[in-house]
Design a protein around this motif. Structure first.
Motif, PDB file in Angstrom:
ATOM      1  N   UNK A  65      -0.129   3.798  -8.859  1.00 34.75           N
ATOM      2  CA  UNK A  65       1.282   3.422  -8.740  1.00 34.75           C
ATOM      3  C   UNK A  65       1.426   1.914  -8.597  1.00 34.75           C
ATOM      4  N   UNK A  66       2.511   1.396  -9.132  1.00 34.29           N
ATOM      5  CA  UNK A  66       2.870  -0.016  -8.976  1.00 34.29           C
ATOM      6  C   UNK A  66       4.057  -0.052  -8.019  1.00 34.29           C
ATOM      7  N   UNK A  67       3.859  -0.656  -6.861  1.00 29.90           N
ATOM      8  CA  UNK A  67       4.914  -0.675  -5.843  1.00 29.90           C
ATOM      9  C   UNK A  67       5.895  -1.816  -6.103  1.00 29.90           C
ATOM     10  N   UNK A  68       7.073  -1.690  -5.486  1.00 27.97           N
ATOM     11  CA  UNK A  68       8.074  -2.748  -5.606  1.00 27.97           C
ATOM     12  C   UNK A  68       7.574  -4.053  -4.989  1.00 27.97           C
ATOM     13  N   UNK A  69       6.829  -3.961  -3.902  1.00 23.98           N
ATOM     14  CA  UNK A  69       6.304  -5.165  -3.254  1.00 23.98           C
ATOM     15  C   UNK A  69       5.344  -5.885  -4.188  1.00 23.98           C
ATOM     16  N   UNK A  70       4.507  -5.133  -4.878  1.00 26.29           N
ATOM     17  CA  UNK A  70       3.566  -5.733  -5.824  1.00 26.29           C
ATOM     18  C   UNK A  70       4.328  -6.407  -6.968  1.00 26.29           C
ATOM     19  N   UNK A  71       5.356  -5.741  -7.467  1.00 25.06           N
ATOM     20  CA  UNK A  71       6.166  -6.321  -8.533  1.00 25.06           C
ATOM     21  C   UNK A  71       6.886  -7.567  -8.034  1.00 25.06           C
ATOM     22  N   UNK A  72       7.433  -7.521  -6.824  1.00 27.51           N
ATOM     23  CA  UNK A  72       8.130  -8.680  -6.267  1.00 27.51           C
ATOM     24  C   UNK A  72       7.182  -9.866  -6.120  1.00 27.51           C
ATOM     25  N   UNK A  73       5.953  -9.617  -5.664  1.00 28.66           N
ATOM     26  CA  UNK A  73       4.975 -10.692  -5.536  1.00 28.66           C
ATOM     27  C   UNK A  73       4.653 -11.302  -6.896  1.00 28.66           C
ATOM     28  N   UNK A  74       4.535 -10.449  -7.913  1.00 24.81           N
ATOM     29  CA  UNK A  74       4.221 -10.942  -9.252  1.00 24.81           C
ATOM     30  C   UNK A  74       5.388 -11.723  -9.830  1.00 24.81           C
ATOM     31  N   UNK A  75       6.621 -11.322  -9.525  1.00 26.98           N
ATOM     32  CA  UNK A  75       7.800 -12.062  -9.983  1.00 26.98           C
ATOM     33  C   UNK A  75       7.802 -13.457  -9.362  1.00 26.98           C
ATOM     34  N   UNK A  76       7.417 -13.569  -8.105  1.00 22.72           N
ATOM     35  CA  UNK A  76       7.335 -14.877  -7.447  1.00 22.72           C
ATOM     36  C   UNK A  76       6.315 -15.754  -8.163  1.00 22.72           C
ATOM     37  N   UNK A  77       5.175 -15.184  -8.523  1.00 24.47           N
ATOM     38  CA  UNK A  77       4.138 -15.948  -9.221  1.00 24.47           C
ATOM     39  C   UNK A  77       4.640 -16.401 -10.587  1.00 24.47           C
ATOM     40  N   UNK A  78       5.278 -15.499 -11.324  1.00 30.10           N
ATOM     41  CA  UNK A  78       5.786 -15.844 -12.650  1.00 30.10           C
ATOM     42  C   UNK A  78       6.887 -16.901 -12.554  1.00 30.10           C
ATOM     43  N   UNK A  79       7.743 -16.820 -11.551  1.00 27.28           N
ATOM     44  CA  UNK A  79       8.796 -17.818 -11.360  1.00 27.28           C
ATOM     45  C   UNK A  79       8.185 -19.181 -11.054  1.00 27.28           C
ATOM     46  N   UNK A  80       7.149 -19.199 -10.237  1.00 25.34           N
ATOM     47  CA  UNK A  80       6.467 -20.463  -9.937  1.00 25.34           C
ATOM     48  C   UNK A  80       5.854 -21.045 -11.212  1.00 25.34           C
ATOM     49  N   UNK A  81       5.253 -20.180 -12.042  1.00 18.33           N
ATOM     50  CA  UNK A  81       4.641 -20.643 -13.288  1.00 18.33           C
ATOM     51  C   UNK A  81       5.692 -21.279 -14.198  1.00 18.33           C
ATOM     52  N   UNK A  82       6.873 -20.692 -14.276  1.00 17.22           N
ATOM     53  CA  UNK A  82       7.940 -21.243 -15.108  1.00 17.22           C
ATOM     54  C   UNK A  82       8.472 -22.555 -14.535  1.00 17.22           C
ATOM     55  N   UNK A  83       8.553 -22.639 -13.219  1.00 20.47           N
ATOM     56  CA  UNK A  83       8.984 -23.893 -12.586  1.00 20.47           C
ATOM     57  C   UNK A  83       7.990 -25.004 -12.880  1.00 20.47           C
ATOM     58  N   UNK A  84       6.717 -24.687 -12.825  1.00 17.89           N
ATOM     59  CA  UNK A  84       5.687 -25.683 -13.148  1.00 17.89           C
ATOM     60  C   UNK A  84       5.763 -26.103 -14.616  1.00 17.89           C
TER      61      UNK A  84
END
Length: 146
Positions: A65-84
């Motif tokens: 299973x992929x939890x919402x917390x795991x997805x939320x953490x990955x969204x934070x990483x992807x957002x940081x990557x786009x900001x960079x």
């Protein structure tokens, strides 16, 4: 003619189950039960909210299973990557290595990626899970030194 007062009949006391103290006791017990019920309902609501926000599954890969917390953490990483990526594009523009049109194009592409950041994050989680499963099947391991 003289009127004589009738003798006052002493009233008998009420039975003990009708006394004011007993009534107050039952009211206090009832109030306490209502308070306990309200606290239990509040705790249940908090538990359901926590489960839905963190533990609920948004999908699964090979039975994992992929939890919402795991997805939320990955969204934070992807957002940081786009900001960079935005920061790097601005730095290249200031250094004169990009024109204004190229900077605008980069920002437009990054903006489109920001609109799809949740879908991208979910795809990357799925890709990582599939790659991990394939690595195990192929016998690929990573040592602590690596």
């Amino acid at each position: 003619m003289t009127l004589r007062a009738k003798p006052v009949v002493k009233r008998t006391q009420k039975p003990s189950w009708e006394s004011r103290d007993r009534r107050n006791f039952y009211l206090n017990i009832g109030f306490g039960l209502v308070v306990v019920a309200a606290v239990l309902i509040l705790l249940a609501a908090i538990g359901v909210s926590y489960y839905n926000d963190n533990l609920a599954s948004v999908g699964s890969v090979n039975g994992q299973a992929i939890s919402r917390a795991e997805l939320r953490d990955r969204v934070v990483i992807e957002s940081w990557r786009l900001t960079e990526a935005e920061r790097r594009a601005r730095t290249l523009f200031v250094a004169g290595q990009l024109t204004q049109a190229e900077l605008d194009l980069q920002n437009q592409i990054i903006g489109q990626q920001r609109n799809q950041v949740v879908a991208t994050a979910l795809e990357r989680i799925i890709d990582n899970r599939i790659q991990a499963a394939l690595a195990v099947e192929e016998g690929i391991t990573v040592s602590e030194a690596d």
